[in-house]
Design an enzyme around this catalytic site. Structure first.
Site, PDB file in Angstrom:
ATOM      1  CB  ILE A  58      -0.970  -0.065   1.205  1.00  0.00           C
ATOM      2  CG1 ILE A  58      -1.680   1.246   1.396  1.00  0.00           C
ATOM      3  CG2 ILE A  58      -0.322  -0.495   2.485  1.00  0.00           C
ATOM      4  CD1 ILE A  58      -2.818   1.125   2.376  1.00  0.00           C
ATOM      5  CG  HIS A  59       2.940   2.620  -3.195  1.00  0.00           C
ATOM      6  ND1 HIS A  59       2.533   1.423  -3.733  1.00  0.00           N
ATOM      7  CD2 HIS A  59       3.230   3.419  -4.246  1.00  0.00           C
ATOM      8  CE1 HIS A  59       2.591   1.496  -5.048  1.00  0.00           C
ATOM      9  NE2 HIS A  59       3.004   2.697  -5.396  1.00  0.00           N
ATOM     10  NE  ARG A  60      -1.175   4.749  -7.015  1.00  0.00           N
ATOM     11  CZ  ARG A  60      -0.399   3.810  -7.578  1.00  0.00           C
ATOM     12  NH1 ARG A  60      -0.750   2.547  -7.582  1.00  0.00           N
ATOM     13  NH2 ARG A  60       0.732   4.156  -8.139  1.00  0.00           N
ATOM     14  CG  ASP A  64      -2.126   1.196  -2.794  1.00  0.00           C
ATOM     15  OD1 ASP A  64      -1.051   0.625  -3.068  1.00  0.00           O
ATOM     16  OD2 ASP A  64      -2.207   2.151  -1.992  1.00  0.00           O
TER      17      ASP A  64
END
Ligand code: UD1
Length: 365
Positions: free
Chosen positions: A206-208, A285
Site C-alpha cells: 500500500i503506497h498510493r 493498491d
C-alpha cells in the site's frame, strides 16, 4: 543500419518492464541499446537489488536525480536527460509505465525531434487526481509508437484519436519478467525465514498517495486490515512513502498493535514473487500486482476506486473494491469461498511481449 535506442528506467515498477526489453534488444544485431537510469528511485532495496536480480545491464548513464516535489523532480530529469540525448543522438527513446521519469524523458525526446516509443500505453483509470494518470495521458499524446498490454488500452487510444497505425497490441512485458523468473523464485527461502505455509498468509502493499497521505482513508483501510490479520498473517513489505507517513499521521502505534500484520523493509523481486505465488490473497493498491496475481492465479483485492487494468477484473483474479472496510471484508469472504480461484490469463500475456516490441521497432526503422 543500426537503430540506436535509449531506454529509460527510473522507479521500481519500471525495472521489471525494462529487463525483458533490454534482453530482447541485446538479441537483435539491428539494435544498438543504451540504458538511462534517472535515479528517481535510488535506495539499494528500491533499485540496485532489482538490477542484479533481473540481470538488467548497468545503466550507461545514471542521472542521479532522487526524490523531490513532482515539478522539481520532473524538471531536473528533463534538464539532465536533454544533455544525454544531445550527446548520444539516438534514433529512438523508449519509456515504460507511468512514473514521472516516463513523461519527463518523453517530453525531452519529442522536443528534440527524436521518435518516442511508449510501452504500456493506453491504460486509463479515469482518475485525474492520480499523478500516474496525468503521466499516462501526456506520454501517450506525444508518442510515435504506442505498445499496449491489453485491449482496453487500444480502445482508449483510438477514442482519444490516436491513429491505428501507431497502436500495437503486444502483451505485457511485466509478465515476461514474471514468467522468466518463476522458477528462480522457487529457490527463495523467504517462506522458511518467515515461517509461512502455502496459502496460510496474505501479502499486502500500500503506497498510493490517495490511500496513505490521508489519515481518514488510511484509518478506514486499517479497520479492514485489522480484521483480516486476526484471521491470517499479513506480510507487508512497506514502501518508504508509507513508512514515513505512519508517524506523521499518528497511525504508527495502531499498526504496531496488530500482531499478525508483519511489516518488512521493501524486499527483492524473487522473494516477493515467491510470497505472492504462495499467498491466499494479495491486498494492494499497486498497478503491477493486479496483473501479477492474475497470472499467478492468486486472488487480489484492490483497495482503490478505479483501475487502469480492467482485464484483471474481467478475466483475472482481481476484485476492485475501493476503500470502504465493509467492501474489503466482503471481497475477503469471496476469496475464502473460493470464488476468485483459477480465472483466465489475458490475451498475449505469454512471456513474448518484449520480442514482439523489438521486432516491430526494427521493422519500422
Ligand atoms: C513512484 C511512482 C508510482 C510508483 C511508485 C513505486 C510517480 C508519480 N510515482 O511513486 O507510480 O507506483 O513509484 O514505488 O512517479 N523514497 C525513498 N527511496 C527511494 C525512492 C523514494 O526513500 O529509493 C521515498 C522518498 O521519501 C520519496 C518518497 O519515497 O519522497 C516517494 O518517492 P517518489 O519517487 O516521489 O514517488 P513514489 O511514491 O515512490
Amino acid at each position: 543500419m543500426s537503430i540506436k535506442i535509449i531506454s529509460v528506467a527510473g522507479a521500481r515498477p519500471n525495472f521489471m518492464k525494462i529487463a525483458p526489453l533490454m534482453a530482447a534488444f541485446g538479441e537483435r544485431p539491428e539494435i544498438k541499446p543504451m540504458l538511462v537510469h534517472t535515479g528517481q528511485h535510488y535506495d539499494e532495496k528500491m533499485s540496485d537489488l532489482f538490477f542484479r536480480q533481473l540481470g538488467i545491464p548497468e545503466p550507461d548513464v545514471n542521472l542521479g536525480i532522487g526524490s523531490a516535489s513532482h515539478a522539481v523532480q520532473t524538471a531536473e530529469i528533463m534538464k539532465a536527460f536533454e544533455q544525454v540525448v544531445l550527446k548520444e543522438k539516438p534514433d529512438v527513446v523508449l519509456v515504460v509505465g507511468d512514473v514521472n521519469s516516463t513523461i519527463a524523458c518523453g517530453m525531452v525526446a519529442v522536443k528534440l525531434g527524436i521518435k518516442l516509443v511508449h510501452v504500456e500505453a493506453g491504460l486509463r483509470s479515469g482518475d485525474r487526481t492520480m499523478p500516474e494518470e496525468i503521466n499516462r495521458i501526456l506520454t501517450d499524446s506525444i508518442s510515435n509508437m504506442l505498445f499496449c498490454t491489453e485491449k482496453a488500452g487500444v480502445e482508449n487510444l483510438k477514442s482519444e484519436g490516436v491513429a491505428d497505425g501507431r497502436i500495437f497490441f503486444v502483451g505485457n512485458v511485466m509478465i515476461d519478467t514474471l514468467l522468466k523468473n518463476r522458477e528462480k523464485a522457487e529457490a527463495s527461502t523467504i517462506m522458511d525465514e518467515l515461517e509461512l505455509q502455502p496459502k496460510g498468509f496474505a501479502t499486502m502493499t500500500i503506497h498510493r498517495p490517495s490511500n496513505v497521505d490521508n489519515v481518514e482513508t488510511f484509518s478506514r483501510l486499517l479497520d479492514a486490515i485489522e480484521k483480516i490479520q486476526a484471521e491470517l498473517p499479513i506480510i507487508c513489505p512497506m514502501h518508504p512513502r508509507t513508512r514515513n507517513n505512519l508517524p506523521k499521521l499518528g497511525l504508527k502505534q495502531r499498526v504496531e498493535s496488530m500482531k499478525n500484520l508483519r511489516i518488512l523493509e521493501p524486499i527483492g523481486y524473487l522473494d516477493f514473487l515467491k510470497l505472492n505465488a504462495n499467498a491466499k490473497v494479495c491486498l494492494t493498491d499497486s498497478g503491477g500486482l493486479q496483473e501479477e496475481t492474475t497470472v499467478l492465479h492468486v486472488p487480489c483485492i484492490t483497495m482503490r476506486e478505479n483501475t487502469e487494468r480492467p482485464s484483471t477484473c474481467q478475466v483475472g483474479t482481481n476484485q476492485l473494491v475501493g476503500t470502504d472496510p465493509a467492501a474489503i471484508l466482503a471481497a475477503w469472504e469471496k476469496v475464502k469461498a473460493g470464488e476468485y480461484d483459477n480465472r483466465e490469463i489475458p490475451e498475449l500475456w505469454d512471456g513474448q511481449a518484449a520480442e514482439r516490441i523489438a521486432e516491430i521497432i526494427v521493422s519500422a526503422n
